[in-house]
Design an enzyme around this catalytic site. Structure first.
Site, PDB file in Angstrom:
ATOM      1  N   ASP A 297      -4.901  -5.025  -3.361  1.00  0.00           N
ATOM      2  CA  ASP A 297      -5.220  -6.119  -3.754  1.00  0.00           C
ATOM      3  C   ASP A 297      -6.102  -6.757  -2.777  1.00  0.00           C
ATOM      4  O   ASP A 297      -6.351  -7.527  -2.723  1.00  0.00           O
ATOM      5  CB  ASP A 297      -4.191  -7.384  -3.724  1.00  0.00           C
ATOM      6  CG  ASP A 297      -3.183  -7.528  -2.890  1.00  0.00           C
ATOM      7  OD1 ASP A 297      -3.507  -6.902  -1.999  1.00  0.00           O
ATOM      8  OD2 ASP A 297      -2.155  -8.431  -2.887  1.00  0.00           O
TER       9      ASP A 297
ATOM     10  N   ASP B  93      -2.341  -2.015  -7.178  1.00  0.00           N
ATOM     11  CA  ASP B  93      -1.562  -3.402  -6.098  1.00  0.00           C
ATOM     12  C   ASP B  93      -0.725  -4.834  -7.183  1.00  0.00           C
ATOM     13  O   ASP B  93      -2.044  -4.472  -8.235  1.00  0.00           O
ATOM     14  CB  ASP B  93      -2.385  -4.221  -4.748  1.00  0.00           C
ATOM     15  CG  ASP B  93      -1.419  -4.157  -3.907  1.00  0.00           C
ATOM     16  OD1 ASP B  93      -0.318  -4.304  -4.296  1.00  0.00           O
ATOM     17  OD2 ASP B  93      -1.741  -4.087  -3.657  1.00  0.00           O
TER      18      ASP B  93
ATOM     19  N   LYS C 186       3.032  -1.278  -7.989  1.00  0.00           N
ATOM     20  CA  LYS C 186       3.482  -1.548  -7.026  1.00  0.00           C
ATOM     21  C   LYS C 186       3.918  -2.831  -6.425  1.00  0.00           C
ATOM     22  O   LYS C 186       2.442  -4.078  -6.660  1.00  0.00           O
ATOM     23  CB  LYS C 186       2.362  -0.771  -5.448  1.00  0.00           C
ATOM     24  CG  LYS C 186       3.472  -1.245  -3.582  1.00  0.00           C
ATOM     25  CD  LYS C 186       2.156  -1.199  -3.093  1.00  0.00           C
ATOM     26  CE  LYS C 186       1.087  -1.788  -2.152  1.00  0.00           C
ATOM     27  NZ  LYS C 186       1.623  -2.913  -1.915  1.00  0.00           N
TER      28      LYS C 186
ATOM     29  N   GLU D 221       5.148  -5.778  -3.753  1.00  0.00           N
ATOM     30  CA  GLU D 221       5.611  -7.282  -2.811  1.00  0.00           C
ATOM     31  C   GLU D 221       6.791  -7.601  -2.858  1.00  0.00           C
ATOM     32  O   GLU D 221       6.812  -8.248  -3.951  1.00  0.00           O
ATOM     33  CB  GLU D 221       4.045  -7.340  -1.749  1.00  0.00           C
ATOM     34  CG  GLU D 221       3.231  -6.801  -1.454  1.00  0.00           C
ATOM     35  CD  GLU D 221       2.045  -8.174  -1.081  1.00  0.00           C
ATOM     36  OE1 GLU D 221       2.639  -8.965  -0.412  1.00  0.00           O
ATOM     37  OE2 GLU D 221       1.164  -8.293  -0.688  1.00  0.00           O
TER      38      GLU D 221
ATOM     39  N   GLU E  69       4.960  -2.222   5.552  1.00  0.00           N
ATOM     40  CA  GLU E  69       4.215  -2.664   6.233  1.00  0.00           C
ATOM     41  C   GLU E  69       4.800  -2.761   7.920  1.00  0.00           C
ATOM     42  O   GLU E  69       5.656  -4.144   7.915  1.00  0.00           O
ATOM     43  CB  GLU E  69       3.106  -3.439   5.159  1.00  0.00           C
ATOM     44  CG  GLU E  69       1.560  -3.838   6.435  1.00  0.00           C
ATOM     45  CD  GLU E  69       1.170  -4.515   4.975  1.00  0.00           C
ATOM     46  OE1 GLU E  69      -0.210  -4.578   5.595  1.00  0.00           O
ATOM     47  OE2 GLU E  69       1.813  -4.409   4.227  1.00  0.00           O
TER      48      GLU E  69
END
Length: 200
Positions: free
Chosen positions: A48, A87, A116, A118, A183
């Protein structure tokens, strides 16, 4: 002349078992993906971050599903050999399992091999996986909620934070995640987490 075969989730798992590093890269468009397609790259993440790098959007939480789907299709046209991960943008999965499953399905229809998402969402992961879609989880620094984390800062620096990260990683694995992206986590901590998991 080497014929490059399409990478799958099985290739990434085999690399993990054999202690071989899988190589990934970000791409947002057709010409870049065509170049990558001829390289020895295992996977592409269509992030993104396309919002900031291509569209000049400062707040990534403004990135929409439509924007992501456009870039997924472009990357897919350029890359036939890499494992493709899309994403999920902000609020495309947070509200409910039903919405998460529906939007993940749109990613697959647009050519992605996996999605994916988050943050620590074991229930969302399980729902998406149960619907037949491969999930990459994303822990550590999660840009969509970076304000809550105090900005773009290194994560898992204390023993308590490391234990929490390991617990969450184990949990997302047990709920069906096939891959984990960490990350802004210290290298030593990444190694600890990686050794605890069977998934790459």
């Amino acid at each position: 002349f080497n014929i490059v075969m399409k990478r799958t989730i099985l290739n990434l798992f085999k690399n993990k078992i054999n202690n071989v590093r899988s190589v990934g890269i970000t791409s947002y468009d057709y010409p870049t993906s065509r170049i990558i397609n001829n390289c020895n790259i295992d996977f592409i993440i269509v992030g993104d971050t396309v919002g900031s790098t291509v569209h000049g959007i400062k707040n990534l939480n403004e990135v929409s599903m439509d924007m992501m789907l456009t870039h997924f299709r472009a990357v897919k046209k350029g890359s036939q050999n890499q494992f493709l991960v899309g994403d999920m943008p902000y609020m495309s999965y947070q509200p409910s399992n039903e919405l998460a499953i529906e939007n993940a399905g749109k990613f697959i229809q647009a050519g992605m091999d996996a999605i994916k998402l988050e943050g620590y969402f074991p229930d969302r992961i399980k729902s998406i996986v149960d619907s037949g879609t491969i999930v990459m989880s994303h822990l550590g620094l999660t840009p969509q909620t970076q304000a809550k984390l105090g900005g773009y800062r290194i994560q898992a620096k204390t023993e308590e934070e490391v234990e929490k990260l390991v617990t969450q990683a184990r949990d997302i694995e047990s709920n069906g995640a096939s891959l984990l992206l960490l990350e802004a986590v210290p290298k030593e901590v990444s190694k600890i987490v990686g050794n605890e998991l069977k998934i790459p």
